[in-house]
Scaffold this motif. Structure first.
Motif, PDB file in Angstrom:
ATOM      1  N   PRO A   1     -15.838   4.140 -54.130  1.00 58.83           N
ATOM      2  CA  PRO A   1     -16.339   5.378 -54.724  1.00 58.83           C
ATOM      3  C   PRO A   1     -15.468   5.868 -55.883  1.00 58.83           C
ATOM      4  N   HIS A   2     -14.299   5.301 -56.092  1.00 58.60           N
ATOM      5  CA  HIS A   2     -13.371   5.741 -57.143  1.00 58.60           C
ATOM      6  C   HIS A   2     -13.932   5.440 -58.530  1.00 58.60           C
TER       7      HIS A   2
ATOM      8  N   LYS B   1     -19.977   5.488 -47.193  1.00 57.36           N
ATOM      9  CA  LYS B   1     -18.628   5.674 -46.633  1.00 57.36           C
ATOM     10  C   LYS B   1     -17.617   5.991 -47.733  1.00 57.36           C
ATOM     11  N   ILE B   2     -16.564   6.682 -47.348  1.00 60.08           N
ATOM     12  CA  ILE B   2     -15.479   7.007 -48.271  1.00 60.08           C
ATOM     13  C   ILE B   2     -14.152   6.800 -47.548  1.00 60.08           C
TER      14      ILE B   2
ATOM     15  N   VAL C   1      -8.688   5.919 -43.147  1.00 59.28           N
ATOM     16  CA  VAL C   1      -9.726   6.449 -42.270  1.00 59.28           C
ATOM     17  C   VAL C   1     -11.004   6.506 -43.094  1.00 59.28           C
ATOM     18  N   PHE C   2     -12.075   5.939 -42.549  1.00 59.60           N
ATOM     19  CA  PHE C   2     -13.341   5.893 -43.277  1.00 59.60           C
ATOM     20  C   PHE C   2     -14.290   6.933 -42.711  1.00 59.60           C
ATOM     21  N   GLY C   3     -14.714   7.835 -43.608  1.00 61.55           N
ATOM     22  CA  GLY C   3     -15.636   8.884 -43.222  1.00 61.55           C
ATOM     23  C   GLY C   3     -16.936   8.749 -43.984  1.00 61.55           C
ATOM     24  N   ASP C   4     -17.845   9.667 -43.723  1.00 61.41           N
ATOM     25  CA  ASP C   4     -19.114   9.686 -44.414  1.00 61.41           C
ATOM     26  C   ASP C   4     -18.951  10.402 -45.751  1.00 61.41           C
ATOM     27  N   ARG C   5     -19.560   9.819 -46.798  1.00 59.09           N
ATOM     28  CA  ARG C   5     -19.536  10.472 -48.105  1.00 59.09           C
ATOM     29  C   ARG C   5     -20.413  11.702 -48.061  1.00 59.09           C
ATOM     30  N   PRO C   6     -19.940  12.750 -48.716  1.00 60.17           N
ATOM     31  CA  PRO C   6     -20.788  13.944 -48.814  1.00 60.17           C
ATOM     32  C   PRO C   6     -22.067  13.624 -49.576  1.00 60.17           C
TER      33      PRO C   6
END
Length: 148
Positions: free
Chosen positions: A14-15, A84-85, A141-146
């Motif tokens: 995502p960068h 994911k982010i 840590v991989f989270g959900d992208r807004p």
């Protein structure tokens, strides 16, 4: 040999500029190890203030570049990776060994130590011409992208 060029990297991470710090991936062993390259040029935004007259790539950005390469290794295994982010969960045993300056080719090697569904622990070594410039253990840590 280039495994992923910048266009493929942009599809995975995502960068974006000015914070995308990897130019290509040249080696990969799925779920185990990856090597990326960052061509360091005098045009980098951070050289404007770090340091005028004596340009040095900040060590924290070398660690960030290692984390981005590690995120590519991990994200390529995710179904729905575009949702994911990667976030930092921790940085352990960081050491900085030599300055990185314009004209250097920064080799970013990351080895997976532990992988999970959301948390990954990696060992990263950044080097120039075979000399280590930075190293650290990185927890991502991989989270959900807004949603936009």
């Amino acid at each position: 040999m280039v495994i992923y060029d910048i266009q493929e990297i942009i599809r995975i991470l995502p960068h974006r500029y000015p914070f995308l710090l990897v130019d290509k991936i040249v080696e990969i062993e799925p779920r185990a190890r990856i090597v990326g390259i960052k061509q360091v040029t005098a045009n980098e935004y951070f050289f404007q203030g770090h340091f005028p007259g004596s340009m040095v790539m900040p060590g924290v950005l070398q660690i960030e570049a290692l984390a981005q390469v590690g995120a590519i290794l991990a994200l390529r295994e995710f179904q729905g990776r575009e949702d994911k982010i990667p976030y930092f969960g921790g940085i352990d045993s960081a050491r900085f060994r030599r300055p990185v300056v314009p004209g250097d080719t920064l080799r970013l090697e990351v080895t997976a130590l532990r992988t999970g569904s959301k948390v990954h622990r990696m060992r990263g070594l950044a080097s120039v011409d075979g000399q280590i410039s930075a190293e650290a253990e990185i927890i991502s840590v991989f989270g959900d992208r807004p949603k936009e």
